[in-house]
Design a protein around this motif. Structure first.
Motif, mmCIF file in Angstrom:
data_model
loop_
_atom_site.group_PDB
_atom_site.id
_atom_site.type_symbol
_atom_site.label_atom_id
_atom_site.label_comp_id
_atom_site.label_asym_id
_atom_site.label_seq_id
_atom_site.Cartn_x
_atom_site.Cartn_y
_atom_site.Cartn_z
ATOM 1 N N ILE A 66 0.849 -1.193 0.000
ATOM 2 C CA ILE A 66 0.000 0.000 0.000
ATOM 3 C C ILE A 66 0.883 1.241 0.000
ATOM 4 N N ASP A 67 0.297 2.384 -0.365
ATOM 5 C CA ASP A 67 1.082 3.618 -0.354
ATOM 6 C C ASP A 67 0.645 4.585 0.737
ATOM 7 N N ASN A 68 -0.338 4.196 1.567
ATOM 8 C CA ASN A 68 -0.686 4.979 2.748
ATOM 9 C C ASN A 68 -1.613 4.163 3.639
ATOM 10 N N PHE A 69 -1.702 4.568 4.887
ATOM 11 C CA PHE A 69 -2.696 3.998 5.796
ATOM 12 C C PHE A 69 -3.122 5.080 6.771
ATOM 13 N N ARG A 70 -4.283 4.872 7.365
ATOM 14 C CA ARG A 70 -4.843 5.864 8.284
ATOM 15 C C ARG A 70 -4.698 5.368 9.714
ATOM 16 N N ALA A 71 -4.441 6.326 10.628
ATOM 17 C CA ALA A 71 -4.255 5.957 12.031
ATOM 18 C C ALA A 71 -4.834 7.028 12.946
ATOM 19 N N TYR A 72 -5.517 6.566 13.990
ATOM 20 C CA TYR A 72 -5.918 7.453 15.079
ATOM 21 C C TYR A 72 -4.726 7.530 16.023
ATOM 22 N N ASP A 73 -4.140 8.698 16.167
ATOM 23 C CA ASP A 73 -2.997 8.852 17.050
ATOM 24 C C ASP A 73 -3.094 10.182 17.765
ATOM 25 N N MET A 74 -2.023 10.565 18.447
ATOM 26 C CA MET A 74 -2.079 11.777 19.266
ATOM 27 C C MET A 74 -2.347 13.025 18.429
ATOM 28 N N TRP A 75 -2.060 13.013 17.143
ATOM 29 C CA TRP A 75 -2.294 14.179 16.295
ATOM 30 C C TRP A 75 -3.732 14.257 15.806
ATOM 31 N N SER A 76 -4.479 13.179 15.937
ATOM 32 C CA SER A 76 -5.818 13.165 15.344
ATOM 33 C C SER A 76 -6.934 12.968 16.366
ATOM 34 N N LYS A 77 -6.662 13.176 17.638
ATOM 35 C CA LYS A 77 -7.671 12.922 18.672
ATOM 36 C C LYS A 77 -8.939 13.751 18.497
ATOM 37 N N TYR A 78 -8.833 14.932 17.927
ATOM 38 C CA TYR A 78 -10.003 15.801 17.838
ATOM 39 C C TYR A 78 -10.590 15.858 16.431
ATOM 40 N N GLY A 79 -9.973 15.185 15.522
ATOM 41 C CA GLY A 79 -10.479 15.164 14.152
ATOM 42 C C GLY A 79 -10.529 13.735 13.667
ATOM 43 N N GLY A 80 -10.376 13.556 12.392
ATOM 44 C CA GLY A 80 -10.338 12.219 11.826
ATOM 45 C C GLY A 80 -8.950 11.637 11.948
ATOM 46 N N PRO A 81 -8.758 10.466 11.369
ATOM 47 C CA PRO A 81 -7.450 9.829 11.452
ATOM 48 C C PRO A 81 -6.394 10.556 10.635
ATOM 49 N N SER A 82 -5.146 10.425 11.061
ATOM 50 C CA SER A 82 -4.010 10.924 10.288
ATOM 51 C C SER A 82 -3.762 9.957 9.141
ATOM 52 N N SER A 83 -3.022 10.420 8.147
ATOM 53 C CA SER A 83 -2.663 9.554 7.029
ATOM 54 C C SER A 83 -1.142 9.481 6.949
ATOM 55 N N TYR A 84 -0.616 8.259 6.803
ATOM 56 C CA TYR A 84 0.814 8.038 6.672
ATOM 57 C C TYR A 84 1.099 7.610 5.246
ATOM 58 N N ASP A 85 1.912 8.410 4.545
ATOM 59 C CA ASP A 85 2.185 8.163 3.141
ATOM 60 C C ASP A 85 3.611 7.680 2.943
ATOM 61 N N SER A 86 3.746 6.522 2.339
ATOM 62 C CA SER A 86 5.004 5.921 1.940
ATOM 63 C C SER A 86 4.614 4.656 1.181
ATOM 64 N N ASP A 87 5.544 3.777 0.924
ATOM 65 C CA ASP A 87 5.226 2.473 0.336
ATOM 66 C C ASP A 87 5.443 1.418 1.411
ATOM 67 N N TYR A 88 4.417 0.627 1.684
ATOM 68 C CA TYR A 88 4.432 -0.308 2.796
ATOM 69 C C TYR A 88 4.103 -1.724 2.354
ATOM 70 N N ALA A 89 4.737 -2.694 3.004
ATOM 71 C CA ALA A 89 4.249 -4.068 3.032
ATOM 72 C C ALA A 89 3.308 -4.103 4.231
ATOM 73 N N PHE A 90 2.088 -4.609 4.067
ATOM 74 C CA PHE A 90 1.051 -4.457 5.085
ATOM 75 C C PHE A 90 0.289 -5.771 5.246
ATOM 76 N N LEU A 91 0.492 -6.456 6.376
ATOM 77 C CA LEU A 91 -0.169 -7.726 6.677
ATOM 78 C C LEU A 91 -1.189 -7.505 7.780
ATOM 79 N N LYS A 92 -2.436 -7.879 7.519
ATOM 80 C CA LYS A 92 -3.474 -7.815 8.553
ATOM 81 C C LYS A 92 -3.661 -9.210 9.141
ATOM 82 N N MET A 93 -3.840 -9.247 10.475
ATOM 83 C CA MET A 93 -3.987 -10.517 11.155
ATOM 84 C C MET A 93 -4.918 -10.372 12.350
ATOM 85 N N ASP A 94 -5.767 -11.372 12.551
ATOM 86 C CA ASP A 94 -6.610 -11.451 13.739
ATOM 87 C C ASP A 94 -5.959 -12.422 14.720
#
Length: 188
Positions: A66-94
């Motif tokens: 992926i080239d970005n993902f969204r995260a709720y972090d200390m910068w986004s507590k009062y708004g929507g999620p922040s966006s992190y832009d780069s190129d990532y290998a991204f594995l989701k797991m339960d």
């Protein structure tokens, strides 16, 4: 008569105290007493459960570059999620917690991406709260405990150069959680 009255009052007090002592949530009283196994899983597969006795059931659900993902972090507590832009290998797991106590699976972890057996890139892990968002993860310091027999949702990733992503050489994601080594082969 005094004895009967004493036993009635004692029984009533015990009943009232047990009612107030109970929590409305699920309480695990007992289970297997053997310690959790440590595992080394060399070949995680999407959609295939991996059971680590006394620790958890892992189910890798998706992998993508992926080239970005969204995260709720200390910068986004009062708004929507922040966006992190780069190129990532991204594995989701339960992960379903099979331990007898609540576990924060992100208290002790390390994520690395190994390219062509020589290049090692440091990675990250994040947790989802599906009640809050289906696509935004929590910030790195905002992971939370998963109670026994409940399932947590996680993302394990690594920012990578385009040359690594576009190559055909071997690439794997290695995840160490609580001493359990989990390897997902992106390319062999």
């Amino acid at each position: 008569m005094k004895k009967i009255l004493f036993f009635v009052v004692l029984t009533a007090l015990m009943t009232i105290s047990s009612i107030f002592a109970q929590d409305t949530g699920i309480q695990l009283i007992s289970g297997p007493k053997t310690p959790a196994d440590k595992a080394s899983m060399d070949n995680l597969k999407l959609g295939k459960d991996v059971k680590i006795y006394g620790w958890g059931i892992l189910q890798p659900t998706s992998f993508e570059f992926i080239d970005n993902f969204r995260a709720y972090d200390m910068w986004s507590k009062y708004g929507g999620p922040s966006s992190y832009d780069s190129d990532y290998a991204f594995l989701k797991m339960d992960i379903t917690n099979t331990a007898l106590t609540g576990k924060n699976y992100l208290e002790d972890y390390n994520v690395e991406c190994i390219f062509d057996y020589n290049y090692i890139y440091g990675g990250f892990a994040r947790q989802y709260d599906l009640n809050k968002s289906k696509d935004a993860v929590f910030g790195k310091d905002e992971s939370f405990t998963i109670m026994p027999m409940y399932q947590g949702h996680y993302a394990f990733g690594c920012a990578l150069p385009n040359a690594v992503i576009n190559s055909e050489k071997p690439l794997r994601l290695e995840i160490n959680i609580d001493g359990n080594i989990l390897t997902y082969h992106i390319r062999k």
